[in-house]
Design a protein around this motif. Structure first.
Motif, PDB file in Angstrom:
ATOM      1  N   SER A 302     -21.256   2.409   8.988  1.00  0.00           N
ATOM      2  CA  SER A 302     -20.275   2.812   7.980  1.00  0.00           C
ATOM      3  C   SER A 302     -19.319   1.665   7.660  1.00  0.00           C
ATOM      4  CB  SER A 302     -19.493   4.023   8.483  1.00  0.00           C
ATOM      5  OG  SER A 302     -18.473   4.372   7.575  1.00  0.00           O
ATOM      6  N   ARG A 303     -18.877   0.953   8.684  1.00  0.00           N
ATOM      7  CA  ARG A 303     -17.971  -0.167   8.447  1.00  0.00           C
ATOM      8  C   ARG A 303     -18.669  -1.302   7.715  1.00  0.00           C
ATOM      9  NH1 ARG A 303     -14.525  -0.627  14.153  1.00  0.00           N
ATOM     10  NH2 ARG A 303     -13.138   1.147  13.711  1.00  0.00           N
ATOM     11  N   VAL A 304     -19.933  -1.495   7.969  1.00  0.00           N
ATOM     12  CA  VAL A 304     -20.687  -2.519   7.233  1.00  0.00           C
ATOM     13  C   VAL A 304     -20.772  -2.144   5.755  1.00  0.00           C
ATOM     14  CG1 VAL A 304     -22.951  -3.588   6.938  1.00  0.00           C
ATOM     15  CG2 VAL A 304     -22.001  -3.298   9.227  1.00  0.00           C
ATOM     16  N   ARG A 305     -21.100  -0.886   5.492  1.00  0.00           N
ATOM     17  CA  ARG A 305     -21.156  -0.444   4.077  1.00  0.00           C
ATOM     18  C   ARG A 305     -19.789  -0.567   3.422  1.00  0.00           C
ATOM     19  NH1 ARG A 305     -24.159   3.743   6.519  1.00  0.00           N
ATOM     20  NH2 ARG A 305     -22.412   5.192   6.263  1.00  0.00           N
ATOM     21  N   GLN A 306     -18.752  -0.222   4.154  1.00  0.00           N
ATOM     22  CA  GLN A 306     -17.396  -0.348   3.608  1.00  0.00           C
ATOM     23  C   GLN A 306     -17.061  -1.792   3.281  1.00  0.00           C
ATOM     24  OE1 GLN A 306     -14.072   0.305   6.338  1.00  0.00           O
ATOM     25  NE2 GLN A 306     -13.066   1.566   4.800  1.00  0.00           N
ATOM     26  N   ALA A 307     -17.357  -2.708   4.206  1.00  0.00           N
ATOM     27  CA  ALA A 307     -17.073  -4.125   3.975  1.00  0.00           C
ATOM     28  C   ALA A 307     -17.892  -4.668   2.812  1.00  0.00           C
ATOM     29  CB  ALA A 307     -17.364  -4.921   5.245  1.00  0.00           C
ATOM     30  N   THR A 308     -19.130  -4.210   2.681  1.00  0.00           N
ATOM     31  CA  THR A 308     -19.986  -4.656   1.574  1.00  0.00           C
ATOM     32  C   THR A 308     -19.426  -4.198   0.233  1.00  0.00           C
ATOM     33  OG1 THR A 308     -21.925  -4.589   3.019  1.00  0.00           O
ATOM     34  CG2 THR A 308     -22.324  -4.618   0.650  1.00  0.00           C
ATOM     35  N   ALA A 309     -18.964  -2.949   0.184  1.00  0.00           N
ATOM     36  CA  ALA A 309     -18.378  -2.433  -1.054  1.00  0.00           C
ATOM     37  C   ALA A 309     -17.095  -3.183  -1.405  1.00  0.00           C
ATOM     38  CB  ALA A 309     -18.104  -0.938  -0.919  1.00  0.00           C
ATOM     39  N   THR A 310     -16.300  -3.490  -0.383  1.00  0.00           N
ATOM     40  CA  THR A 310     -15.079  -4.263  -0.621  1.00  0.00           C
ATOM     41  C   THR A 310     -15.401  -5.644  -1.179  1.00  0.00           C
ATOM     42  OG1 THR A 310     -13.935  -3.099   1.171  1.00  0.00           O
ATOM     43  CG2 THR A 310     -13.016  -5.209   0.473  1.00  0.00           C
ATOM     44  N   TYR A 311     -16.462  -6.256  -0.645  1.00  0.00           N
ATOM     45  CA  TYR A 311     -16.870  -7.569  -1.142  1.00  0.00           C
ATOM     46  C   TYR A 311     -17.299  -7.496  -2.605  1.00  0.00           C
ATOM     47  CZ  TYR A 311     -19.678 -11.762  -1.805  1.00  0.00           C
ATOM     48  OH  TYR A 311     -20.198 -12.932  -2.304  1.00  0.00           O
ATOM     49  N   ARG A 312     -18.057  -6.459  -2.954  1.00  0.00           N
ATOM     50  CA  ARG A 312     -18.454  -6.301  -4.364  1.00  0.00           C
ATOM     51  C   ARG A 312     -17.226  -6.174  -5.256  1.00  0.00           C
ATOM     52  NH1 ARG A 312     -21.940  -2.289  -2.557  1.00  0.00           N
ATOM     53  NH2 ARG A 312     -20.800  -0.758  -3.807  1.00  0.00           N
ATOM     54  N   ALA A 313     -16.254  -5.383  -4.805  1.00  0.00           N
ATOM     55  CA  ALA A 313     -15.032  -5.215  -5.596  1.00  0.00           C
ATOM     56  C   ALA A 313     -14.311  -6.550  -5.775  1.00  0.00           C
ATOM     57  CB  ALA A 313     -14.112  -4.198  -4.921  1.00  0.00           C
ATOM     58  N   GLU A 314     -14.238  -7.343  -4.722  1.00  0.00           N
ATOM     59  CA  GLU A 314     -13.551  -8.641  -4.816  1.00  0.00           C
ATOM     60  C   GLU A 314     -14.294  -9.597  -5.733  1.00  0.00           C
ATOM     61  OE1 GLU A 314     -10.690  -8.885  -3.888  1.00  0.00           O
ATOM     62  OE2 GLU A 314     -10.435  -7.355  -2.362  1.00  0.00           O
ATOM     63  N   ARG A 315     -15.639  -9.507  -5.761  1.00  0.00           N
ATOM     64  CA  ARG A 315     -16.397 -10.345  -6.672  1.00  0.00           C
ATOM     65  C   ARG A 315     -16.108  -9.964  -8.125  1.00  0.00           C
ATOM     66  NH1 ARG A 315     -17.527 -14.942  -5.895  1.00  0.00           N
ATOM     67  NH2 ARG A 315     -19.033 -14.796  -7.598  1.00  0.00           N
ATOM     68  N   PHE A 316     -16.069  -8.661  -8.402  1.00  0.00           N
ATOM     69  CA  PHE A 316     -15.711  -8.229  -9.754  1.00  0.00           C
ATOM     70  C   PHE A 316     -14.291  -8.682 -10.099  1.00  0.00           C
ATOM     71  CE2 PHE A 316     -18.939  -4.688  -9.097  1.00  0.00           C
ATOM     72  CZ  PHE A 316     -19.861  -5.235  -9.970  1.00  0.00           C
ATOM     73  N   GLN A 317     -13.414  -8.605  -9.107  1.00  0.00           N
ATOM     74  CA  GLN A 317     -12.033  -9.026  -9.328  1.00  0.00           C
ATOM     75  C   GLN A 317     -11.972 -10.523  -9.597  1.00  0.00           C
ATOM     76  OE1 GLN A 317     -10.083  -6.321  -9.487  1.00  0.00           O
ATOM     77  NE2 GLN A 317      -8.403  -7.658 -10.073  1.00  0.00           N
ATOM     78  N   THR A 318     -12.861 -11.281  -8.982  1.00  0.00           N
ATOM     79  CA  THR A 318     -12.927 -12.724  -9.238  1.00  0.00           C
ATOM     80  C   THR A 318     -13.349 -13.007 -10.675  1.00  0.00           C
ATOM     81  OG1 THR A 318     -13.482 -13.156  -6.923  1.00  0.00           O
ATOM     82  CG2 THR A 318     -13.986 -14.888  -8.511  1.00  0.00           C
ATOM     83  N   ASP A 319     -14.324 -12.255 -11.167  1.00  0.00           N
ATOM     84  CA  ASP A 319     -14.739 -12.416 -12.569  1.00  0.00           C
ATOM     85  C   ASP A 319     -13.588 -12.094 -13.511  1.00  0.00           C
ATOM     86  OD1 ASP A 319     -17.247 -13.104 -11.672  1.00  0.00           O
ATOM     87  OD2 ASP A 319     -18.092 -11.090 -11.930  1.00  0.00           O
ATOM     88  N   ALA A 320     -12.841 -11.035 -13.179  1.00  0.00           N
ATOM     89  CA  ALA A 320     -11.693 -10.672 -14.012  1.00  0.00           C
ATOM     90  C   ALA A 320     -10.624 -11.757 -13.970  1.00  0.00           C
ATOM     91  CB  ALA A 320     -11.109  -9.331 -13.546  1.00  0.00           C
ATOM     92  N   ALA A 321     -10.407 -12.340 -12.787  1.00  0.00           N
ATOM     93  CA  ALA A 321      -9.416 -13.411 -12.669  1.00  0.00           C
ATOM     94  C   ALA A 321      -9.836 -14.641 -13.466  1.00  0.00           C
ATOM     95  CB  ALA A 321      -9.214 -13.771 -11.196  1.00  0.00           C
ATOM     96  N   ALA A 322     -11.137 -14.922 -13.514  1.00  0.00           N
ATOM     97  CA  ALA A 322     -11.621 -16.059 -14.301  1.00  0.00           C
ATOM     98  C   ALA A 322     -11.358 -15.838 -15.786  1.00  0.00           C
ATOM     99  CB  ALA A 322     -13.111 -16.274 -14.044  1.00  0.00           C
ATOM    100  N   ARG A 323     -11.606 -14.625 -16.243  1.00  0.00           N
ATOM    101  CA  ARG A 323     -11.318 -14.324 -17.655  1.00  0.00           C
ATOM    102  C   ARG A 323      -9.818 -14.427 -17.946  1.00  0.00           C
ATOM    103  NH1 ARG A 323     -15.120  -9.099 -19.261  1.00  0.00           N
ATOM    104  NH2 ARG A 323     -17.125  -9.989 -18.605  1.00  0.00           N
ATOM    105  N   GLU A 324      -9.007 -13.928 -17.015  1.00  0.00           N
ATOM    106  CA  GLU A 324      -7.565 -13.975 -17.219  1.00  0.00           C
ATOM    107  C   GLU A 324      -7.057 -15.413 -17.231  1.00  0.00           C
ATOM    108  OE1 GLU A 324      -3.579 -13.190 -17.709  1.00  0.00           O
ATOM    109  OE2 GLU A 324      -5.358 -11.997 -18.152  1.00  0.00           O
TER     110      GLU A 324
END
Length: 414
Positions: A302-324
């Motif tokens: 469960s913690r692995v899945r949680q960490a993986t989902a958090t990583y995906r969110a941070e990657r999307f956030q990185t794309d948003a930061a690049a656009r900003e």
């Protein structure tokens, strides 16, 4: 355009070039701003995270002891022991934790850089606003002096029958209006000076209007976009946050791996009998310890899945930061271009307004111009002075915004 700017700068009648400079203001803010000092202290605290993460793979030693009383058997007794643990294999727990901590520290460093840039942008903004208000006060004062001379001349002409009472009254009304403008300008100056003092940490004297363009300004819009993608602190911070999230996936996965350590202990006990200390035999132990997670109730997956989902969110956030970052660079570039264009146009207008006022005054002395003509020319000249002063401040603010968007707004720029 430079010719117009040089001519306009001489006509604004602002603060002297030898006054307090923007470099002085930035240096004072760097030395005294409490927000910046607090951010640095938080980064220092965050900098301890990698050292704490390394503890997982380092040896530890602890000592212990106890004392008691048994009235039926031993009487007063006590024991002392010392133990040591040396991790041999952590299954990747230590290395992944250190990587995550290092990424956290790197993200914090970029966050600190962004805070520094934000404070510097506020310093530049406060400097620009204060500079404008000092110039506005000076424009009003010089305008009053000029109108005083004009009123005196009109009264003299009225005494000679060359002007009417209406001419005198028109000039006196204009002077009263400028006096009111001076009161407003002085009130605004006091307010802006308080803001400057809060940000910079010291009261301002007469500010220098001579602020050379920072050499770090990008030459083209494409260069600004490239620099924003390479050095924008918010974007770099988000990239480091994503790196930390990736390392935490490995950290959670490592909980499935075995943990091997070398353990050792040494202990000694004793009792007090017949007023003498009688010792027990000392004991020592050493050996390897192996811990293998077999069933965790689903916690580790469960913690692995949680960490993986958090990583995906941070990657999307990185794309948003690049656009900003690109958006911020585009907006700052457009704002600076507009401010420069306004300054060039109003500088040309100020030179023309100065020539017009001098011409009208000369023609007025030969009865070729009316009092209304003088009033209009004088008002136009003061408006042009204020416009140039405001535009020069706007350029300073826009330059700081562009430097911040491209990650180049540091204390060394000014």
């Amino acid at each position: 355009m430079n010719r117009w700017l040089v001519g306009a700068a001489a006509l604004v009648l602002a603060t002297p070039a030898c006054g307090e400079t923007l470099h002085d203001a930035v240096a004072a803010a760097y030395a005294t701003n409490p927000e910046l000092a607090a951010a640095r202290a938080r980064q220092d605290a965050l900098g301890e995270a990698p050292e704490q993460a390394r503890v997982i793979g380092r040896p530890t030693v602890d000592a212990g002891g106890d004392a008691g009383y048994d009235r039926f058997n031993s009487g007063r007794t006590g024991t002392a022991s010392i133990g040591a643990t040396l991790p041999i294999w952590t299954g990747g727990r230590a290395s992944s934790a250190v990587r995550a901590a290092n990424s956290d520290v790197a993200a914090g460093a970029e966050g600190l850089r962004n805070i520094e840039a934000a404070i510097l942008e506020r310093v530049v903004g406060a400097y620009a606003d204060l500079l404008y208000n000092q110039q506005a006060v000076e424009v009003a004062r010089v305008g009053i002096e000029r109108l005083d001379a004009q009123v005196a001349e009109a009264r003299s002409r009225f005494g000679l029958g060359q002007a009417t009472r209406t001419d005198v009254a028109q000039l006196e009304a204009q002077r009263a209006s400028v006096v009111a403008n001076l009161a407003d300008a002085e009130g605004a100056l006091a307010t802006v000076a308080a803001t400057y003092r809060a940000i910079v940490g010291q009261a301002a004297g007469a500010l220098s209007a001579e602020v050379p363009p920072p050499a770090a300004l990008p030459a083209t819009l494409d260069a600004a976009r490239d620099e924003a993608q390479a050095a924008n602190p918010l974007l770099l911070q988000q990239r480091r946050v994503a790196d930390a999230a990736a390392a935490r996936i490995d950290r959670e996965r490592a909980e499935r791996a075995p943990f091997v350590s070398l353990n050792g202990a040494y202990g000694y006990g004793g009792r007090i009998a017949d007023d003498r200390i009688r010792g027990y035999e000392a004991a020592a132990s050493a050996g390897l310890a192996l811990r293998v997670p077999l069933l965790t109730g689903g916690l580790v997956p469960s913690r692995v899945r949680q960490a993986t989902a958090t990583y995906r969110a941070e990657r999307f956030q990185t794309d948003a930061a690049a656009r900003e970052a690109t958006r911020a660079a585009d907006a700052a570039w457009a704002t600076l271009a507009a401010a420069r264009a306004r300054l060039a146009a109003n500088a040309e207008g100020l030179v023309a307004a100065d020539l017009a006022l001098k011409g009208v005054r000369a023609e007025y002395s030969f009865d070729l111009r009316s009092t209304i003509d003088i009033l209009v020319a004088d008002q136009s000249f003061r408006a042009a002075q204020l416009a140039v002063a405001r535009n020069r401040s706007d350029v300073l603010i826009a330059q700081a915004a562009l430097l911040r968007a491209t990650g180049r707004l540091t204390g060394s720029v000014y």
